[in-house]
Design a protein around this motif. Structure first.
Motif, PDB file in Angstrom:
ATOM      1  N   LYS A  73      17.452  87.597  -1.625  1.00 52.85           N
ATOM      2  CA  LYS A  73      16.066  87.501  -1.150  1.00 52.85           C
ATOM      3  C   LYS A  73      15.166  88.417  -1.965  1.00 52.85           C
ATOM      4  O   LYS A  73      14.054  88.044  -2.336  1.00 52.85           O
ATOM      5  N   ARG A  74      15.663  89.617  -2.230  1.00 56.99           N
ATOM      6  CA  ARG A  74      14.831  90.578  -2.977  1.00 56.99           C
ATOM      7  C   ARG A  74      14.594  90.086  -4.404  1.00 56.99           C
ATOM      8  O   ARG A  74      13.493  90.214  -4.946  1.00 56.99           O
ATOM      9  N   ARG A  75      15.670  89.543  -5.006  1.00 55.45           N
ATOM     10  CA  ARG A  75      15.516  89.028  -6.384  1.00 55.45           C
ATOM     11  C   ARG A  75      14.544  87.842  -6.390  1.00 55.45           C
ATOM     12  O   ARG A  75      13.667  87.749  -7.249  1.00 55.45           O
ATOM     13  N   ALA A  76      14.683  86.959  -5.392  1.00 49.99           N
ATOM     14  CA  ALA A  76      13.805  85.780  -5.322  1.00 49.99           C
ATOM     15  C   ALA A  76      12.359  86.209  -5.094  1.00 49.99           C
ATOM     16  O   ALA A  76      11.425  85.645  -5.670  1.00 49.99           O
ATOM     17  N   ARG A  77      12.193  87.243  -4.260  1.00 45.33           N
ATOM     18  CA  ARG A  77      10.838  87.727  -3.976  1.00 45.33           C
ATOM     19  C   ARG A  77      10.169  88.193  -5.266  1.00 45.33           C
ATOM     20  O   ARG A  77       8.997  87.884  -5.531  1.00 45.33           O
ATOM     21  N   ILE A 111      13.501  66.303 -11.320  1.00 43.00           N
ATOM     22  CA  ILE A 111      14.430  65.313 -10.758  1.00 43.00           C
ATOM     23  C   ILE A 111      15.849  65.474 -11.309  1.00 43.00           C
ATOM     24  O   ILE A 111      16.780  64.861 -10.820  1.00 43.00           O
ATOM     25  N   ASP A 112      16.010  66.323 -12.346  1.00 38.82           N
ATOM     26  CA  ASP A 112      17.369  66.668 -12.797  1.00 38.82           C
ATOM     27  C   ASP A 112      17.305  68.078 -13.394  1.00 38.82           C
ATOM     28  O   ASP A 112      16.284  68.747 -13.282  1.00 38.82           O
ATOM     29  N   ASP A 113      18.400  68.514 -14.006  1.00 46.03           N
ATOM     30  CA  ASP A 113      18.442  69.912 -14.468  1.00 46.03           C
ATOM     31  C   ASP A 113      18.047  70.092 -15.937  1.00 46.03           C
ATOM     32  O   ASP A 113      18.207  71.174 -16.499  1.00 46.03           O
ATOM     33  N   SER A 114      17.532  69.035 -16.571  1.00 47.12           N
ATOM     34  CA  SER A 114      17.190  69.155 -17.999  1.00 47.12           C
ATOM     35  C   SER A 114      16.059  70.168 -18.218  1.00 47.12           C
ATOM     36  O   SER A 114      15.943  70.755 -19.291  1.00 47.12           O
ATOM     37  N   TYR A 115      15.239  70.403 -17.175  1.00 49.93           N
ATOM     38  CA  TYR A 115      14.109  71.339 -17.305  1.00 49.93           C
ATOM     39  C   TYR A 115      14.584  72.754 -17.664  1.00 49.93           C
ATOM     40  O   TYR A 115      13.851  73.531 -18.266  1.00 49.93           O
ATOM     41  N   LEU A 116      15.837  73.081 -17.305  1.00 49.16           N
ATOM     42  CA  LEU A 116      16.344  74.452 -17.514  1.00 49.16           C
ATOM     43  C   LEU A 116      16.363  74.825 -18.990  1.00 49.16           C
ATOM     44  O   LEU A 116      16.231  75.997 -19.345  1.00 49.16           O
ATOM     45  N   ASP A 117      16.527  73.814 -19.848  1.00 44.02           N
ATOM     46  CA  ASP A 117      16.619  74.108 -21.289  1.00 44.02           C
ATOM     47  C   ASP A 117      15.344  73.739 -22.041  1.00 44.02           C
ATOM     48  O   ASP A 117      15.326  73.664 -23.259  1.00 44.02           O
ATOM     49  N   GLU A 118      14.267  73.539 -21.275  1.00 43.40           N
ATOM     50  CA  GLU A 118      12.961  73.256 -21.893  1.00 43.40           C
ATOM     51  C   GLU A 118      12.050  74.479 -21.703  1.00 43.40           C
ATOM     52  O   GLU A 118      12.349  75.337 -20.866  1.00 43.40           O
ATOM     53  N   PRO A 119      10.946  74.569 -22.473  1.00 46.55           N
ATOM     54  CA  PRO A 119      10.052  75.722 -22.305  1.00 46.55           C
ATOM     55  C   PRO A 119       9.636  75.883 -20.843  1.00 46.55           C
ATOM     56  O   PRO A 119       9.387  74.903 -20.146  1.00 46.55           O
ATOM     57  N   ILE A 152      14.773  75.953  -5.966  1.00 42.14           N
ATOM     58  CA  ILE A 152      13.504  76.226  -6.656  1.00 42.14           C
ATOM     59  C   ILE A 152      13.189  75.087  -7.635  1.00 42.14           C
ATOM     60  O   ILE A 152      12.085  74.559  -7.674  1.00 42.14           O
ATOM     61  N   GLY A 153      14.178  74.688  -8.409  1.00 44.77           N
ATOM     62  CA  GLY A 153      13.959  73.656  -9.431  1.00 44.77           C
ATOM     63  C   GLY A 153      13.681  72.282  -8.855  1.00 44.77           C
ATOM     64  O   GLY A 153      12.839  71.539  -9.347  1.00 44.77           O
ATOM     65  N   HIS A 154      14.392  71.932  -7.765  1.00 44.54           N
ATOM     66  CA  HIS A 154      14.319  70.554  -7.260  1.00 44.54           C
ATOM     67  C   HIS A 154      13.376  70.377  -6.072  1.00 44.54           C
ATOM     68  O   HIS A 154      12.745  69.336  -5.929  1.00 44.54           O
ATOM     69  N   ALA A 155      13.282  71.388  -5.186  1.00 44.52           N
ATOM     70  CA  ALA A 155      12.464  71.222  -3.981  1.00 44.52           C
ATOM     71  C   ALA A 155      11.087  71.878  -4.109  1.00 44.52           C
ATOM     72  O   ALA A 155      10.165  71.549  -3.378  1.00 44.52           O
ATOM     73  N   TYR A 191      15.700  87.265 -13.824  1.00 47.16           N
ATOM     74  CA  TYR A 191      15.611  87.705 -12.421  1.00 47.16           C
ATOM     75  C   TYR A 191      16.950  87.630 -11.699  1.00 47.16           C
ATOM     76  O   TYR A 191      17.043  87.977 -10.518  1.00 47.16           O
ATOM     77  N   GLY A 192      17.986  87.164 -12.412  1.00 47.16           N
ATOM     78  CA  GLY A 192      19.338  87.186 -11.871  1.00 47.16           C
ATOM     79  C   GLY A 192      19.566  86.312 -10.654  1.00 47.16           C
ATOM     80  O   GLY A 192      20.341  86.652  -9.755  1.00 47.16           O
ATOM     81  N   LEU A 193      18.898  85.148 -10.605  1.00 49.94           N
ATOM     82  CA  LEU A 193      19.014  84.299  -9.413  1.00 49.94           C
ATOM     83  C   LEU A 193      20.325  83.500  -9.394  1.00 49.94           C
ATOM     84  O   LEU A 193      20.825  83.088 -10.432  1.00 49.94           O
ATOM     85  N   GLU A 194      20.827  83.268  -8.187  1.00 46.03           N
ATOM     86  CA  GLU A 194      22.083  82.519  -8.025  1.00 46.03           C
ATOM     87  C   GLU A 194      21.849  81.019  -8.195  1.00 46.03           C
ATOM     88  O   GLU A 194      20.732  80.525  -8.060  1.00 46.03           O
ATOM     89  N   ASP A 195      22.954  80.291  -8.440  1.00 46.35           N
ATOM     90  CA  ASP A 195      22.854  78.844  -8.675  1.00 46.35           C
ATOM     91  C   ASP A 195      22.192  78.096  -7.527  1.00 46.35           C
ATOM     92  O   ASP A 195      21.369  77.205  -7.738  1.00 46.35           O
ATOM     93  N   ASP A 196      22.542  78.430  -6.282  1.00 41.88           N
ATOM     94  CA  ASP A 196      21.975  77.714  -5.137  1.00 41.88           C
ATOM     95  C   ASP A 196      20.464  77.949  -5.034  1.00 41.88           C
ATOM     96  O   ASP A 196      19.706  77.067  -4.623  1.00 41.88           O
ATOM     97  N   THR A 197      20.034  79.151  -5.406  1.00 38.66           N
ATOM     98  CA  THR A 197      18.598  79.476  -5.383  1.00 38.66           C
ATOM     99  C   THR A 197      17.875  78.675  -6.466  1.00 38.66           C
ATOM    100  O   THR A 197      16.815  78.082  -6.222  1.00 38.66           O
ATOM    101  N   ILE A 198      18.484  78.639  -7.660  1.00 37.08           N
ATOM    102  CA  ILE A 198      17.898  77.878  -8.779  1.00 37.08           C
ATOM    103  C   ILE A 198      17.773  76.408  -8.368  1.00 37.08           C
ATOM    104  O   ILE A 198      16.784  75.735  -8.659  1.00 37.08           O
TER     105      ILE A 198
END
Length: 445
Positions: free
Chosen positions: A136-140, A192-200, A184-187, A174-181
């Motif tokens: 929570k602290r890292r996400a904050r 709509i997929d994880d390709s954004y992770l490797d884009e600017p 954040i990324g999808h909701a 920020y050291g976020l965990e996979d479930d947090t990512i």
């Protein structure tokens, strides 16, 4: 009909209606035709009898479901981000005067087999049961960075050039965990997929900011709004707008055929022996099937219920996103629910959709994880439709074809397609710097 137009638009789906409205406002002479005798094309809205006819043939709906005319079941249901692209387009064209919006109650995400409210701010991150204490602290900290980020203020960049570093690198900082990512990324950012992770990372951070700003706008439980009586109101609102600017609408025009000259350039449209000439044709994939290719298939279930989706704080309107990783899939699944609160069903009834990009030929099995979250159902209909994208060169044939609607239950990808088409047709970008308060007066009822 034997006149010449700047643009002929075929199909009254949402994308086509928005473009027809935008082009009319720009002063172009537009003729808008549809082979059907109703507005909306694939994105039409059905009452109960029409729904039954479509999925059950000659059967009659049971009386326990209530009045036929009180149902407005959208075939392509999508919520609008309060500060998002579609709302900006609606304000830009002044279509908002024909529509009444109401805020959507809830925005949720599926994580570790449970439904949670999507935390969108640093305050919500600290309260969210989605994460453990340290996470929570890292996400904050990450949320504060995103909230404070201003593209034009280098001080807020914390030494990161978001046009160069990837989303993955920012998140790793920020050291976020996979479930947090995942949530954040999808909701939140609605990728709509994880390709954004490797884009600017710029796009990712902007999408998060859009969510947070939209959420703050109505101080409701979600960043989304939805028209009273559903999306079926939108094509008709754009038809009115087009008429105000001199555009012509013709429904029930069978066998609309695009006519081409010897060089393969679109020069007009023929229906019932009459031809209307034009410089450009705008249409959905069904009108030019030899200029599109199939890229996928959407599977969905349409459900009628007598209660809200469980674990959503009794929300009468709600979106739940099930990220692909949580289900072991390649694509996200979406739950959409609306009710009599938005005048889309009789009192006490709820309409829910479960949709996803089909990965198998069995929608019933594939959609089960989403359907299982709905609780008892009064009725369920299964449906699949193919997704097409254009393959033509619009500079060579003057045909501008929209892509089919995807499985998402929000409008962000739809609007990107409309704006890209607008730029191709007119050669300019649409100015969307509008006064957003113009769409809020009715949204706060």
């Amino acid at each position: 009909m034997d006149e010449e137009y700047d643009v002929i638009v075929l199909g009254t789906g949402l994308k086509e209606c928005i473009l027809s409205g935008l082009l009319s406002v720009d002063g172009l002479k537009v003729l808008h035709m549809d082979r059907n005798d109703y507005y909306g094309g694939a994105s039409t809205s059905l009452n109960l009898n029409q729904l039954w006819k479509r999925f059950r043939g000659d059967d009659k709906p049971p009386e326990s479901l209530g009045s036929n005319r009180e149902y407005n079941v959208d075939m392509i249901p999508k919520f609008m981000m309060a500060n998002g692209g579609l709302v900006r387009v609606l304000i830009h064209t002044d279509v908002t005067k024909y529509l009444n919006f109401k805020a959507v109650d809830g925005s949720f995400v599926y994580n570790k087999k449970k439904i949670y409210k999507v935390p969108a701010t640093d305050v919500e991150a600290l309260k969210s049961p989605l994460m453990g204490l340290f996470e929570k602290r890292r996400a904050r900290k990450f949320f504060i960075y995103v909230q404070d980020f201003e593209e034009n203020d280098p001080k807020s960049h914390e030494g990161l050039d978001l046009n160069k570093v990837t989303a993955r690198e920012v998140i790793t900082k920020y050291g976020l965990e996979d479930d947090t990512i995942d949530f954040i990324g999808h909701a939140l950012a609605l990728h709509i997929d994880d390709s954004y992770l490797d884009e600017p990372a710029m796009e990712f951070v902007k999408k998060m900011k859009l969510y947070a700003e939209s959420l703050a706008r109505f101080e409701g439980g979600s960043p989304y709004i939805y028209p009273l009586y559903g999306l079926g109101e939108l094509p008709q609102a754009f038809a009115r707008l087009s008429a105000v600017y001199g555009g012509t609408y013709m429904l029930n025009k069978p066998e609309c055929q695009v006519k081409f000259d010897d060089n393969g350039n679109a020069i007009g449209v023929t229906s019932e022996g009459e031809t209307a000439k034009c410089k450009k044709v705008v249409c959905d994939p069904s009108y030019l099937p030899d200029k599109v290719r199939k890229v996928g298939k959407v599977a969905r279930a349409i459900c009628i219920m007598s209660h809200p989706i469980p674990d959503t704080n009794d929300s009468h309107s709600v979106q739940v996103i099930l990220p692909q990783k949580q289900l072991g899939r390649k694509s996200d699944m979406y739950l959409f629910c609306c009710s009599y609160a938005h005048n889309v069903a009789p009192k006490g009834k709820f309409i829910a959709f479960v949709s996803t990009e089909a990965e198998t030929d069995d929608p019933q099995v594939e959609l089960k994880p989403g359907i299982d979250l709905l609780g008892p159902l009064d009725e369920i209909f299964y449906d699949t439709y193919d997704r097409y994208v254009p393959t033509n060169d619009h500079q060579a044939d003057s045909c501008y074809i929209s892509s089919s609607y995807d499985a998402t239950t929000h409008f962000e990808s739809t609007v990107q397609d409309v704006l890209a088409m607008y730029t191709k047709i007119t050669g300019k970008a649409l100015d969307l710097s509008v006064d957003l308060s113009a769409a809020s007066a009715t949204a706060e009822e």
